[in-house]
Design a protein around this motif. Structure first.
Motif, mmCIF file in Angstrom:
data_model
loop_
_atom_site.group_PDB
_atom_site.id
_atom_site.type_symbol
_atom_site.label_atom_id
_atom_site.label_comp_id
_atom_site.label_asym_id
_atom_site.label_seq_id
_atom_site.Cartn_x
_atom_site.Cartn_y
_atom_site.Cartn_z
ATOM 1 N N ASP A 309 0.831 -0.948 0.030
ATOM 2 C CA ASP A 309 0.032 0.228 -0.093
ATOM 3 C C ASP A 309 0.868 1.448 -0.108
ATOM 4 O OD1 ASP A 309 -1.663 2.035 0.676
ATOM 5 O OD2 ASP A 309 -2.951 0.982 1.665
ATOM 6 N N SER A 310 0.700 2.424 -1.157
ATOM 7 C CA SER A 310 1.618 2.996 -0.592
ATOM 8 C C SER A 310 1.909 4.382 0.207
ATOM 9 C CB SER A 310 1.874 3.161 -2.607
ATOM 10 O OG SER A 310 0.635 3.637 -3.465
ATOM 11 N N ALA A 311 0.927 4.396 -0.133
ATOM 12 C CA ALA A 311 0.358 5.709 1.070
ATOM 13 C C ALA A 311 1.148 4.995 2.036
ATOM 14 C CB ALA A 311 -1.310 5.539 1.317
ATOM 15 N N LYS A 312 0.418 3.732 2.196
ATOM 16 C CA LYS A 312 1.219 3.345 3.918
ATOM 17 C C LYS A 312 2.966 3.398 3.753
ATOM 18 C CE LYS A 312 -0.961 0.838 5.704
ATOM 19 N NZ LYS A 312 -1.774 -0.737 7.578
ATOM 20 N N PHE A 313 2.782 2.934 3.002
ATOM 21 C CA PHE A 313 4.565 2.597 2.264
ATOM 22 C C PHE A 313 5.330 3.061 1.338
ATOM 23 C CE2 PHE A 313 2.882 -0.665 5.724
ATOM 24 C CZ PHE A 313 4.032 -1.329 6.860
ATOM 25 N N PRO A 314 5.619 4.370 1.007
ATOM 26 C CA PRO A 314 5.581 5.317 0.019
ATOM 27 C C PRO A 314 7.598 4.467 -0.322
ATOM 28 C CG PRO A 314 6.237 6.031 2.075
ATOM 29 C CD PRO A 314 5.840 5.256 2.613
ATOM 30 N N ASP A 315 8.314 3.815 0.333
ATOM 31 C CA ASP A 315 8.855 3.558 -0.355
ATOM 32 C C ASP A 315 9.851 2.080 0.495
ATOM 33 O OD1 ASP A 315 11.947 2.726 -0.747
ATOM 34 O OD2 ASP A 315 12.365 5.521 -0.641
ATOM 35 N N PRO A 316 9.020 1.315 0.511
ATOM 36 C CA PRO A 316 9.526 -0.230 1.300
ATOM 37 C C PRO A 316 11.199 -0.101 1.060
ATOM 38 C CG PRO A 316 7.996 0.075 -0.389
ATOM 39 C CD PRO A 316 8.486 1.033 -0.432
ATOM 40 N N LYS A 317 11.959 -0.073 -0.207
ATOM 41 C CA LYS A 317 13.580 -0.438 -0.093
ATOM 42 C C LYS A 317 13.860 -0.185 0.680
ATOM 43 C CE LYS A 317 16.647 -1.052 -3.518
ATOM 44 N NZ LYS A 317 17.080 -0.837 -5.019
ATOM 45 N N ALA A 318 13.700 1.703 1.008
ATOM 46 C CA ALA A 318 13.981 2.340 1.706
ATOM 47 C C ALA A 318 13.967 2.152 3.277
ATOM 48 C CB ALA A 318 14.662 3.465 1.686
ATOM 49 N N MET A 319 13.107 1.307 3.481
ATOM 50 C CA MET A 319 13.034 1.362 4.828
ATOM 51 C C MET A 319 13.219 -0.278 5.383
ATOM 52 S SD MET A 319 8.863 -0.437 6.759
ATOM 53 C CE MET A 319 9.153 -2.008 5.178
ATOM 54 N N VAL A 320 13.467 -0.954 4.586
ATOM 55 C CA VAL A 320 14.098 -2.217 4.651
ATOM 56 C C VAL A 320 15.527 -2.360 4.706
ATOM 57 C CG1 VAL A 320 15.125 -4.808 3.558
ATOM 58 C CG2 VAL A 320 12.714 -3.637 3.421
ATOM 59 N N SER A 321 15.875 -0.492 4.155
ATOM 60 C CA SER A 321 17.663 -0.531 4.499
ATOM 61 C C SER A 321 18.178 0.296 5.857
ATOM 62 C CB SER A 321 17.749 0.423 2.366
ATOM 63 O OG SER A 321 19.701 1.013 2.901
ATOM 64 N N THR A 322 16.980 1.088 5.703
ATOM 65 C CA THR A 322 17.322 1.664 6.978
ATOM 66 C C THR A 322 17.566 0.964 8.382
ATOM 67 O OG1 THR A 322 16.102 3.119 6.239
ATOM 68 C CG2 THR A 322 16.455 2.698 8.942
ATOM 69 N N HIS A 324 18.162 -2.479 7.851
ATOM 70 C CA HIS A 324 19.217 -3.226 7.873
ATOM 71 C C HIS A 324 20.676 -2.788 8.279
ATOM 72 C CE1 HIS A 324 17.796 -6.146 4.396
ATOM 73 N NE2 HIS A 324 17.589 -6.842 5.609
ATOM 74 N N GLY A 325 20.273 -1.510 8.494
ATOM 75 C CA GLY A 325 21.144 -0.654 9.017
ATOM 76 C C GLY A 325 21.867 -0.397 10.024
ATOM 77 N N LEU A 326 20.497 -0.601 10.891
ATOM 78 C CA LEU A 326 20.450 -0.694 12.868
ATOM 79 C C LEU A 326 21.045 -2.418 12.944
ATOM 80 C CD1 LEU A 326 17.372 0.948 13.125
ATOM 81 C CD2 LEU A 326 19.587 2.184 13.491
ATOM 82 N N GLY A 327 21.327 -2.790 11.960
ATOM 83 C CA GLY A 327 22.264 -4.328 12.006
ATOM 84 C C GLY A 327 20.562 -5.537 12.532
ATOM 85 N N TYR A 328 19.666 -5.332 11.772
ATOM 86 C CA TYR A 328 18.151 -5.915 11.609
ATOM 87 C C TYR A 328 17.933 -7.100 10.049
ATOM 88 C CZ TYR A 328 17.464 -3.468 15.707
ATOM 89 O OH TYR A 328 17.616 -2.129 17.452
ATOM 90 N N LYS A 329 17.688 -8.202 10.464
ATOM 91 C CA LYS A 329 17.367 -8.958 8.884
ATOM 92 C C LYS A 329 15.637 -8.248 9.285
ATOM 93 C CE LYS A 329 20.141 -11.221 8.677
ATOM 94 N NZ LYS A 329 21.183 -11.778 7.412
ATOM 95 N N VAL A 330 15.551 -8.359 8.101
ATOM 96 C CA VAL A 330 13.499 -8.084 7.456
ATOM 97 C C VAL A 330 12.979 -9.062 7.707
ATOM 98 C CG1 VAL A 330 12.194 -6.551 7.611
ATOM 99 C CG2 VAL A 330 14.192 -5.837 7.984
ATOM 100 N N THR A 331 11.446 -9.604 8.030
ATOM 101 C CA THR A 331 10.715 -10.269 7.361
ATOM 102 C C THR A 331 8.835 -9.857 7.161
ATOM 103 O OG1 THR A 331 10.403 -11.417 9.312
ATOM 104 C CG2 THR A 331 11.575 -12.268 8.079
#
Length: 662
Positions: A309-322, A324-331
């Motif tokens: 849903d682009s209104a709730k998640f405008p940039d999922p790739k950037a979110m996952v990258s952030t 990952h940058g904190l050291g977390y896997k994302v499921t």
């Protein structure tokens, strides 16, 4: 292997013991190694003795129910007398008359050294009676096993003390549910017909509980079950798990080592990209150990399209990258449902990828997010398309894995027509094989015979209450039942529960829940301890650090399970099957054979009684050496202490941070 386990019982010639020559005018007596089985000529009663001791018996005249009862002409009917016995090798075919002149019963028995295979039918040319069985609980000692006992019902063990009203074993369970029960005298009952069935325990009869386990098989003309016999609980369970199959692979070590944080309780379906980032920052800023951030329900624009849903998640790739940058896997939370408002539903009307009904149209069911059909995972093309969509989410956005929800038995309707011939009781296992097991970071909530897949199984959603009505006090008994059922890679539900139906997590509950979960194979949080105070945060961190400290030992057990089938988590009686003091302990558990965990699961309690099995033990909190085989009364357990004990002879003694006094 999985489908074979579900669908067939192999007929093997008897090579053990002797069988008396059968006559219809006598009880049928079968000698099986150390056991003697007797099938009555008057009514149908199976009894099994070990030496002089009766260790198993089905319902007999005078009980509230016997096996193969039915209703005809609006009257209760039952089996009367044995009329014919046929012997074919080591298979025995018994014919019985009934109280109705037009109905007969048929039973096939096949005996081996330590198992009796039973098939039974009620044969009526003008109706379809439901085959059934009734097992008397008392002769076999204390019973365990079965499935989930209820969403808001108490979980009671041993099963002898439970009162379970008639329900569907799988459809009303909504979680792991391999259909066998086992007792302290080494007796097991394993339902082999590959359909869901109805059962009850201790139904009310004439104002008292009837002492029976009753089984009814409405969706089949045949009821097939095994009566298994062995020296004790441990030996019997090892034998069952070996037949089902050991896990073929082990999830990653870091999955066991670091806690998982899921957005579900924190945000429910109001989750968004901004809220996920804020959630992760709260975890990070409070220095709470975390390995995986799990994004739960309502990220999709339409259920079934696997598109954000682009209104709730405008940039999922950037979110996952952030993240990952904190050291977390994302499921990411996914499911097999396809709602009618989705493009997938519109585009796949006729290609066989979605489940059809008898009319040839798409089957419709109802799940917690409205009407839907489901992917027909029995169709290899459908499974491949479902997986392709998940792989696309990984390649496009960087997700590390998925939380697989749904696939419950009741969502494959009775009118479903899968491409390949699977029953609704088999859908969850095929879903797990074709989807869950294909991803390294996985989590699922259902399964009947999914044990060999080596996937992570989460317990059903828990309520944010202290009681055994699917609250904290049910966590340990449900976890140990699932674990010894062969689901070794177990994830207890989220610490503190789900805050359903106006339940509220409080500070004490979340701390005690974290402690109770700390040494389970995987540890999962959701509701943030920062909603309370610094002490809550510190206690959650301590539980997480304790989990990390024991993670090498837990992962060693997880790896070993692939060759031994041994559970990581177990009740005390599993490792002390002859110690009757362990049979009714449901608020302690063992990790392997060297660790005893005795959490506080009672509100406002600051001490508890602890039982240690025989042997020498070391108190993790004090370093004190203790003699097992007896109770520690009034063991001090303030809010900052988890009662925890390590076997003195264990190599763990040298590896752990056992407190002063050692």
């Amino acid at each position: 292997m999985l489908e074979t386990t579900l669908l067939f019982i192999v007929i093997v010639p008897l090579v053990y013991g002797q069988v008396d020559t059968p006559k219809a005018t006598e009880d049928v007596v079968i000698r099986m190694g150390n056991y003697l089985t007797r099938i009555s000529k008057d009514t149908f009663v199976i009894s099994v003795s070990r030496g002089e001791e009766l260790i198993f018996e089905t319902g007999r005249p005078g009980d509230a129910a016997t096996s193969l009862e039915f209703s005809r002409d609006e009257k209760p009917q039952h089996v009367t007398k044995l009329t014919r016995v046929e012997k074919n090798g080591n298979t025995y075919i018994l014919s019985y008359d009934t109280t109705h002149k037009d109905v007969v019963a048929r039973v096939e028995l096949q005996a081996e050294e330590n198992v009796l295979h039973v098939k039974s039918w009620i044969l009526d040319g003008s109706a379809s009676p439901t085959p059934n069985a009734a097992v008397r609980l008392a002769p076999s000692g204390d019973w365990f096993g079965g499935g989930f006992q209820g969403w808001r019902d108490p979980l009671v063990l041993p099963v002898n003390d439970a009162h379970i009203r008639k329900k569907w074993f799988l459809a009303d369970g909504n979680t792991q549910g391999t259909p066998f029960w086992y007792s302290t005298k080494g007796v097991g009952v394993w339902i082999r017909t590959p359909f869901d069935f109805k059962y009850s325990v201790n139904e009310e009869a004439s104002g008292k509980r009837d002492g029976l386990l009753r089984i009814e098989m409405p969706n089949s003309s045949e009821l097939r079950y095994d009566i298994l016999l062995d020296s004790d609980l441990n030996v019997l369970l090892r034998r069952i798990i070996k037949e089902i199959g050991y896990p073929a692979k082990t999830p990653p070590a870091d999955y066991f080592r670091l806690p998982i944080y899921t957005t579900w309780v924190e945000h429910k379906t109001e989750v968004s990209q901004q809220k996920v980032i804020e959630y992760a920052n709260n975890i990070h800023n409070n220095k709470l150990p975390c390995g995986v951030i799990e994004i739960d329900d309502r990220w999709e624009n339409h259920y079934g399209d696997t598109e954000f849903d682009s209104a709730k998640f405008p940039d999922p790739k950037a979110m996952v990258s952030t993240l990952h940058g904190l050291g977390y896997k994302v499921t990411l939370w996914v499911h097999p449902f396809v709602n009618p408002d989705s493009r997938t539903f519109r585009d796949h009307q006729d290609d066989g990828l979605l489940m059809r009904d008898h009319s040839g149209k798409l089957m419709l069911t109802r799940w917690w997010n409205g009407p839907a059909t489901i992917w027909d995972v029995s169709n290899p093309k459908a499974s491949a398309e479902f997986r392709r969509r998940l792989h696309d989410l990984q390649s496009q956005y960087g997700f590390d894995g998925f939380k697989f929800d749904g696939a419950d038995v009741n969502f494959m309707g009775t009118d479903a027509v899968p491409l390949n011939n699977i029953t609704n009781a088999q859908y969850s296992d095929v879903y797990n094989k074709e989807a869950t097991a294909q991803f390294i970071y996985n989590e699922t909530r259902v399964g009947v015979y999914s044990q060999p897949l080596g996937i992570v199984q989460r317990l059903i959603d828990k309520h944010s209450v202290w009681t055994n009505m699917n609250g904290l006090q049910s966590l340990i008994p449900e976890a140990i039942l699932s674990s010894v059922r062969g689901f070794q890679y177990l994830m207890p539900d989220m610490v503190g529960g789900n805050q359903y139906d106006n339940d509220k997590i409080d500070k004490e509950l979340i701390i005690r829940w974290a402690q109770a979960s700390a040494l389970m194979p995987l540890l999962q949080f959701s509701w943030g301890p920062w909603h309370f105070d610094r002490e809550a945060i510190d206690r959650a961190r301590e539980a997480s650090e304790l989990h990390i400290e024991f993670a090498p030992y837990i992962f060693e057990l997880a790896t070993r399970a692939r060759t031994t089938g041994e559970p990581i988590l177990a009740p005390l009686w599993y490792h002390a099957p002859k110690d009757s003091d362990t049979y009714r302990i449901v608020d302690e558990y063992m990790v392997g054979g060297d660790v005893v965990v005795a959490p506080v699961v009672t509100k406002e309690a600051s001490s508890r009684d602890v039982y240690l099995p025989a042997g020498h033990w070391r108190d993790y909190n004090t370093g004190e050496s203790l003699q097992g085989g007896k109770w520690l009364r009034g063991y001090s357990a303030p809010l900052n202490r988890l009662p925890l004990f390590v076997r003195d002879s264990s190599p763990l003694i040298q590896q752990l941070k056992i407190k002063a006094g050692n």
